[in-house]
Structure formats: C-alpha cells, structure tokens
Design a protein around this motif. Structure first.
Motif, PDB file in Angstrom:
ATOM      1  N   ILE A  14       0.897  -1.545   0.043  1.00  0.00           N
ATOM      2  CA  ILE A  14      -0.018   0.189   0.093  1.00  0.00           C
ATOM      3  C   ILE A  14       0.851   1.356   0.043  1.00  0.00           C
ATOM      4  O   ILE A  14       1.990   1.271   0.474  1.00  0.00           O
ATOM      5  CB  ILE A  14      -0.949  -0.019   1.275  1.00  0.00           C
ATOM      6  CG1 ILE A  14      -2.128   0.890   1.103  1.00  0.00           C
ATOM      7  CG2 ILE A  14      -0.061   0.210   2.583  1.00  0.00           C
ATOM      8  CD1 ILE A  14      -3.161   0.976   2.392  1.00  0.00           C
ATOM      9  N   ASP A  18      -2.196   6.105   0.980  1.00  0.00           N
ATOM     10  CA  ASP A  18      -3.467   5.308   1.144  1.00  0.00           C
ATOM     11  C   ASP A  18      -3.645   4.780   2.694  1.00  0.00           C
ATOM     12  O   ASP A  18      -4.586   4.546   3.016  1.00  0.00           O
ATOM     13  CB  ASP A  18      -3.499   4.130   0.251  1.00  0.00           C
ATOM     14  CG  ASP A  18      -3.871   4.584  -1.215  1.00  0.00           C
ATOM     15  OD1 ASP A  18      -4.257   5.842  -1.403  1.00  0.00           O
ATOM     16  OD2 ASP A  18      -3.681   3.725  -2.370  1.00  0.00           O
ATOM     17  N   ASP A  37     -11.332  -1.248  -0.876  1.00  0.00           N
ATOM     18  CA  ASP A  37     -11.219  -0.210  -1.666  1.00  0.00           C
ATOM     19  C   ASP A  37     -11.539  -0.499  -3.211  1.00  0.00           C
ATOM     20  O   ASP A  37     -11.065  -1.200  -3.688  1.00  0.00           O
ATOM     21  CB  ASP A  37      -9.627   0.060  -1.554  1.00  0.00           C
ATOM     22  CG  ASP A  37      -9.298   1.255  -2.552  1.00  0.00           C
ATOM     23  OD1 ASP A  37     -10.235   1.793  -3.172  1.00  0.00           O
ATOM     24  OD2 ASP A  37      -8.241   1.721  -2.181  1.00  0.00           O
ATOM     25  N   ASP A  39     -11.768   1.263  -5.769  1.00  0.00           N
ATOM     26  CA  ASP A  39     -10.682   1.311  -6.810  1.00  0.00           C
ATOM     27  C   ASP A  39      -9.845   0.396  -6.954  1.00  0.00           C
ATOM     28  O   ASP A  39      -9.522   0.172  -8.436  1.00  0.00           O
ATOM     29  CB  ASP A  39      -9.780   2.853  -6.229  1.00  0.00           C
ATOM     30  CG  ASP A  39     -10.471   4.148  -6.557  1.00  0.00           C
ATOM     31  OD1 ASP A  39     -11.901   3.989  -6.974  1.00  0.00           O
ATOM     32  OD2 ASP A  39     -10.304   5.169  -6.019  1.00  0.00           O
ATOM     33  N   LYS A  40      -9.389  -0.293  -5.964  1.00  0.00           N
ATOM     34  CA  LYS A  40      -8.378  -1.475  -6.225  1.00  0.00           C
ATOM     35  C   LYS A  40      -9.064  -2.450  -7.013  1.00  0.00           C
ATOM     36  O   LYS A  40      -8.623  -3.072  -7.856  1.00  0.00           O
ATOM     37  CB  LYS A  40      -8.006  -1.842  -4.826  1.00  0.00           C
ATOM     38  CG  LYS A  40      -6.675  -0.877  -4.455  1.00  0.00           C
ATOM     39  CD  LYS A  40      -5.918  -1.480  -3.484  1.00  0.00           C
ATOM     40  CE  LYS A  40      -4.741  -0.333  -3.054  1.00  0.00           C
ATOM     41  NZ  LYS A  40      -4.413  -0.996  -1.710  1.00  0.00           N
ATOM     42  N   LYS A  43      -9.345  -1.434 -10.479  1.00  0.00           N
ATOM     43  CA  LYS A  43      -7.952  -1.603 -11.248  1.00  0.00           C
ATOM     44  C   LYS A  43      -7.432  -3.091 -11.404  1.00  0.00           C
ATOM     45  O   LYS A  43      -6.992  -3.143 -12.530  1.00  0.00           O
ATOM     46  CB  LYS A  43      -6.925  -1.000 -10.149  1.00  0.00           C
ATOM     47  CG  LYS A  43      -5.619  -0.551 -10.810  1.00  0.00           C
ATOM     48  CD  LYS A  43      -4.747   0.310  -9.738  1.00  0.00           C
ATOM     49  CE  LYS A  43      -3.349   0.071 -10.024  1.00  0.00           C
ATOM     50  NZ  LYS A  43      -2.709  -0.307  -8.835  1.00  0.00           N
ATOM     51  N   ARG A  44      -7.830  -4.064 -10.542  1.00  0.00           N
ATOM     52  CA  ARG A  44      -7.540  -5.324 -10.821  1.00  0.00           C
ATOM     53  C   ARG A  44      -8.428  -5.926 -12.291  1.00  0.00           C
ATOM     54  O   ARG A  44      -7.708  -6.728 -13.031  1.00  0.00           O
ATOM     55  CB  ARG A  44      -8.052  -6.234  -9.599  1.00  0.00           C
ATOM     56  CG  ARG A  44      -6.955  -6.185  -8.564  1.00  0.00           C
ATOM     57  CD  ARG A  44      -5.599  -6.850  -8.682  1.00  0.00           C
ATOM     58  NE  ARG A  44      -4.654  -6.611  -7.825  1.00  0.00           N
ATOM     59  CZ  ARG A  44      -3.951  -5.462  -7.772  1.00  0.00           C
ATOM     60  NH1 ARG A  44      -3.938  -4.556  -8.754  1.00  0.00           N
ATOM     61  NH2 ARG A  44      -3.044  -5.343  -6.644  1.00  0.00           N
ATOM     62  N   ASP A 275      -6.690  -8.170  -3.019  1.00  0.00           N
ATOM     63  CA  ASP A 275      -5.870  -7.187  -2.606  1.00  0.00           C
ATOM     64  C   ASP A 275      -6.540  -5.789  -2.337  1.00  0.00           C
ATOM     65  O   ASP A 275      -6.008  -5.135  -1.728  1.00  0.00           O
ATOM     66  CB  ASP A 275      -5.054  -6.894  -3.871  1.00  0.00           C
ATOM     67  CG  ASP A 275      -3.988  -7.967  -4.413  1.00  0.00           C
ATOM     68  OD1 ASP A 275      -4.024  -8.958  -3.633  1.00  0.00           O
ATOM     69  OD2 ASP A 275      -3.447  -8.068  -5.369  1.00  0.00           O
ATOM     70  N   ALA A 276      -7.800  -5.826  -2.431  1.00  0.00           N
ATOM     71  CA  ALA A 276      -8.478  -4.576  -2.260  1.00  0.00           C
ATOM     72  C   ALA A 276      -9.111  -4.398  -0.838  1.00  0.00           C
ATOM     73  O   ALA A 276      -9.701  -3.312  -0.525  1.00  0.00           O
ATOM     74  CB  ALA A 276      -9.699  -4.491  -3.316  1.00  0.00           C
TER      75      ALA A 276
END
Ligand SMILES: *Cc1c(COP(=O)(O)O)cnc(C)c1O
Length: 390
Positions: A14, A18, A37, A39-40, A43-44, A275-276
C-alpha cells in the motif's frame, strides 16, 4: 542470536498516502472490520482485461458478494458466475441482465434449476448425469458447459476432488446433453485457488483439446473453454505476476488450438478482490502457557470464525502489519472464540515487535476475498464481520 529490528514491506502492499487514509477512516471504529477499496477492485479488473483481452470475465461472486463490489464490476462490463439462486436473485436485484449470469455450481436442486431458467438464465455448469437431466428437464435448450476434474497441485487453496469429472464421464455427458436437446457449449475446470504452478492450466487445456476432438467425431462442435479461477493475490508466499499467467496461458491455448481458438472465459474471484481488502483487528490478550515456553500466544479479536477461515491448515498466509517498533519476536497467532481450532498460525511463526501490547491494532492485508462471506453469524455471540466500502 542477534536481534533484528521489526520491519515490514508496507510499500509493497500500500502507498503511504493510502495507508494514512485508511488509518484516519478507521480510527474511531470498533474492530474487527474489513475495508474494501473499490478503486483497487476496478484496477484489478482493468489489469485482467489488459493482460487477457481475448477473454470474457465472469466474476466468481462468492469471493466477495458485497453489493458495491458487484455494482462496480457490473459497470465495468463484467459477467457473473453464480452458485445459488440467492446469488442469482442478488445479481438481478442489482440490475445485472440474465444473459450476463452463469449458474456455475454443479450441485443443484431441480427446483433451483427451474427457478433460474424462469428468471432467464441460460448457461449452466454440470459434471454428472443426474444434474444434466435436471437441466434438460427444467432449462430446456440451455447452454451447458462441462466441468473437468483437476488435481489442484500447486494451489494454496485446492478445489479438487469434489468438483468435475474424468474426461471419460464428460465425453458421455456431452453426447447425452446433445441427445437431450441441450446445447453442449464448452468445457470448464478450476486448477485450484491461488494456483502458483501455471503449468496446471497447460494440463487442463490439453484435456480440453482431446475432448473437443473426440466429440467432434459425433458432429458436436464445442465452442468455449472456461479457465476458471486460480489467479493470484499478494499473500506472503510469492506468486508470479498476472502478466506472466496471461502470457503463459495464452501460449498453452495457441499450442493446442492455434490462433483460431474457442471462446475463452475466466472466473476470477480472489484475484479481483483480495488485494482490495484490509482487516483491522486488535490484540485482545498476550500470554505464555508455561514459564519456559519459547513462544507467546497473541489473541486477536478476529479468528477462523470471524472471517479468516482460509487460515485452515495455514493455507493462506496474510501479510499482517503493526505500527509498533521493536525487536523481532516470533509468536503464535490465535482467534478469540472458545473453539480450539481457532488458531490462525502456529507452524508458520509470524514476526512482530517484542513491544506489541494488548490493545494494539494489527492490519491484515489481502483480505478482500473469502473473508466476510465466510464469517459466522454469531458463534460465541460474535457478530459477522463488518465491512466498509471506501
Ligand atoms: C470459487 C470459484 C472460482 C473463483 O476462484 P478464485 O481462485 O477465487 O479466482 C471460479 N470458478 C468456480 C467454479 C469457483 O467455484
């Protein structure tokens, strides 16, 4: 033995900014909780599309079925793999069209097949004659894909044995599906979740090639291969980059099918959401079982029943961070419930600063997948894991 200062590769997981934001957000909230999150997640999703532009994505929603996650993936254009009529209902409630939903569980009640069909679902997974006949009787003319058995070697969280059938059985099911008026559409498999050995896709794709050819001799042209999930998230044990997975898998497909390959579907769950997520937890108690025991027990306010069930057999090892400073010390980590299986890590020793105290917060990374949806309703009275979406 010389003592080392506790260090943690926070930057790998991170950005400083963040992390500050997350700390700020969580300051006044009662632990434990999960922060997702969005956004993550997006993104993935974008990374998957970028690396595998030739595939159609069906999000395996069991990994994280929060409405917000579903909606953002829906807006990105994702399709969805549902396991039950309840997941199908949730997707429809959120405005996902039935054409974008597959019913991917091979274990279905007859009436649930009928319900899904009535709601407009036309794509079903199967791996047995019993299930195939339920589909033929209650979802006439639907597309069916057939799940192959795989071994799951190399996966941190195997999905073997229970799902899929041997190619001999699948071969007969494909022919039977055709006779029953269904559309034998393609083949699927799952190489096991958090699969580190990319070669496992090669084995499975070769089996698909063999079956495509075998049923073609009966005039049946399969059109699709569903590569399942298994794509990686960032846990403690390293895995290859997504780019490497994509590159290798595409090579396997070309080797077996050439450039004019069948339609390719994937069903990522973990790799889109893990990961988010970050779980914030607190140390309830630190103790020693005997004066001369080498290891302290550190009890957290989250354990196997609060959402960390994937620590079973210590399969999934989450990166866990604390802001305390001090010398490194190996500890045993356990959850808060009155069940003795509620130990998180005993074989693999997590390292924390020797100054770690009761009341200190720990940050458990890569917990966006298979946590909240697995948490128990009120074992020992503990409420299910809360989640905040940011
Ligand atoms: C759970 C599941 C997935 C998702 O697997 P991940 O390894 O989390 O990506 C995909 N397909 C099926 C059929 C599943 O059961």
């Amino acid at each position: 033995m010389r003592k080392e200062q506790y260090e943690f590769p926070l930057d790998d997981l991170i950005s400083e900014d963040d992390f500050k934001k997350i700390k700020e957000f969580s300051r006044d909230k009662e632990t434990p909780f999960l922060i997702i999150d969005l956004d993550k997640v997006e993104k993935r999703y974008d990374e998957l599309v970028e690396n595998m532009p030739f595939v159609k994505i069906y999000y395996a929603m069991k990994a994280n079925p929060l409405d917000e996650v579903i909606l953002s993936l829906k807006n990105k254009g994702s399709n969805f793999d549902a396991a039950t009529i309840y997941e199908i209902d949730q997707l429809l409630r959120l405005g996902v069209e039935p054409e974008r939903i597959s019913y991917g569980n091979t274990i279905k009640k007859e009436k649930d097949v009928a319900y899904a069909y009535q709601k407009g679902i036309r794509m079903f997974a199967t791996d047995s004659e019993s299930d195939l006949r339920k589909i033929a009787n209650n979802a006439p003319g639907s597309r069916v894909f057939f799940r192959l058995l795989t071994e799951s070697d190399g996966a941190d969280w195997p999905l073997s044995r229970k799902f899929g059938s041997h190619p001999d059985v699948i071969y007969e099911l494909i022919i039977l599906a055709h006779e029953l008026g269904l559309e034998p559409y393609g083949l699927s498999f799952h190489v096991g979740s958090q699969q580190r050995d990319i070669g496992q896709w090669d084995n499975a794709i070769s089996k698909c090639k063999y079956l495509f050819e075998a049923v073609a001799l009966h005039g049946i042209k399969l059109q699709m291969i569903n590569l399942g999930g298994g794509f990686p998230a960032k846990y403690i044990s390293p895995a290859n980059e997504l780019e490497t997975y994509a590159h290798e898998i595409l090579r396997f497909i070309w080797e077996d099918f050439g450039e004019d390959h069948p339609e390719i579907i994937i069903e990522p769950g973990r790799s889109l959401t893990a990961d988010a997520g970050m779980i914030v937890t607190e140390v309830i108690m630190i103790s020693k079982k005997a004066k001369l025991n080498q290891y302290k027990w550190v009890y957290l306010d989250i354990g196997k029943f609060g959402g960390l069930i994937e620590t079973l057999d210590e399969c999934i090892k989450y990166p866990i961070y604390t802001e305390c400073k001090g010398y490194e010390e190996e500890v045993i980590l356990a959850g808060p419930t009155c069940d003795s299986m509620d130990i998180l890590y005993e074989d693999h020793k997590y390292v924390f600063p020797d100054t770690l105290n009761e009341g200190e917060r720990l940050y458990i990374f890569t917990t966006g997948a298979y946590t909240q949806s697995y948490s128990s309703v009120s074992f020992n009275g503990f409420p299910p894991l809360k989640a905040y979406v940011v």
